[in-house]
Enzyme design. Sequence first.
Site, mmCIF file in Angstrom:
data_model
loop_
_atom_site.group_PDB
_atom_site.id
_atom_site.type_symbol
_atom_site.label_atom_id
_atom_site.label_comp_id
_atom_site.label_asym_id
_atom_site.label_seq_id
_atom_site.Cartn_x
_atom_site.Cartn_y
_atom_site.Cartn_z
ATOM 1 N N ARG A 1 12.239 -68.427 -5.590
ATOM 2 C CA ARG A 1 11.346 -67.619 -6.434
ATOM 3 C C ARG A 1 11.189 -68.250 -7.810
ATOM 4 N NH1 ARG A 1 7.496 -64.046 -5.630
ATOM 5 N NH2 ARG A 1 8.726 -63.662 -3.750
ATOM 6 N N GLY B 1 18.820 -61.746 -5.669
ATOM 7 C CA GLY B 1 18.668 -60.927 -4.478
ATOM 8 C C GLY B 1 17.639 -61.527 -3.539
ATOM 9 N N HIS C 1 14.389 -61.014 -3.179
ATOM 10 C CA HIS C 1 13.157 -61.476 -3.825
ATOM 11 C C HIS C 1 13.370 -62.823 -4.496
ATOM 12 C CE1 HIS C 1 9.705 -61.199 -6.758
ATOM 13 N NE2 HIS C 1 9.111 -60.781 -5.652
ATOM 14 N N CYS C 2 14.575 -63.030 -5.042
ATOM 15 C CA CYS C 2 14.868 -64.241 -5.781
ATOM 16 C C CYS C 2 14.901 -65.503 -4.913
ATOM 17 C CB CYS C 2 16.203 -64.118 -6.484
ATOM 18 S SG CYS C 2 16.359 -62.706 -7.593
ATOM 19 N N ILE C 3 15.112 -65.333 -3.612
ATOM 20 C CA ILE C 3 15.253 -66.510 -2.747
ATOM 21 C C ILE C 3 14.033 -66.739 -1.869
ATOM 22 C CG2 ILE C 3 17.745 -66.280 -2.787
ATOM 23 C CD1 ILE C 3 17.663 -65.321 0.110
#
Length: 337
Positions: A85, A326, A328-330
């Site tokens: 992300r 989390g 979304h971050c990956i």
Amino acid sequence: MTFRMPPEWAPHERTWMAWPGPNPTFSNAAELAEAREAWAAVARAVRAFEPVVMVTGPGQAESARALVGPGVELVERDLDDAWMRDIGPTFVSDGSQLAAVDWTFNGWGAQDWARWDHDSKIARHVADVAGVPVHSSSLVNEGGAIHVDGEGTVLLTDTVQLGPERNPDWTRAEVEAEIHARLGTSKAIWLPRGLTGDYGRYGTRGHVDIVASFAAPGVVLVHTQQDPAHPDFEVSKEVAGVLGSATDARGRTLEVVDVPAPTVLTEDGEWVDYSYINHYLCNGGVVLCSFDDPHDEVAAGIFARLFPDRTVTLVDARTIFAGGGGIHCITQQQPKI
């Protein structure tokens, strides 16, 4: 035509991810193995709804294939860390073609543990594989630090885009002008800060994507800490107040949807920033963080109500949060034209 960033709920061509490799975030073999299991679980969950491309470091593809299975495409490029992300491009569209915004990346504010020689080039590598042109930006920014409604509004955070570690010489007006030019937005709503745990060792210093996100134009989800013992009790009240009194680019007053935080308050003596806000929307699905917590099903119910045409899939995200982010971050979406 003006390029704009489509909202996350718009159709995707594919999802991009990056495979964890040996680095300071995963400091030993056991942590790295746990991280790879967690990343693979997310990849498999997303792959049930749309294609996934996993970027791996050289020589790491075999370890990835063993865990993600045969349905995920693998691409080898030099990597430092695994937060696609933030290190990947932000895809924008003019309605007929895509482009990739390549923000300046400096390891989440040049943090002492971070390495970014390779990660600062990943956005261009992804754009090259995707076959889209690159729009370069001199603004230090990450994908987890922005969230758009698809109709001109973007959420930002004072401690990220205006933080001295990233853009010490930029004014608020200059940041907004650059953001709007790259994303096709016209109205920025600034949150004062992120969640408390996000200012810890591996935190981002206030990414918006664990505290607030749009669910639809005019509708915003807010992390709600209900226990006064946690410092995010006050943080989430402040954020909800800012958003509840804000108007979007179309002049609408935002509908604020409270999403209760997990019941756990600390982990290893530190305040947690566990958050259901850090979910990922994919074609026909919501991949939602779970924490083996009583509020997992509460959050799943909220998302099922907000996205009735999507299947909600819970994936344990505690290992991912231990590394600083989390689900979304990956993940990073590539919109479909």
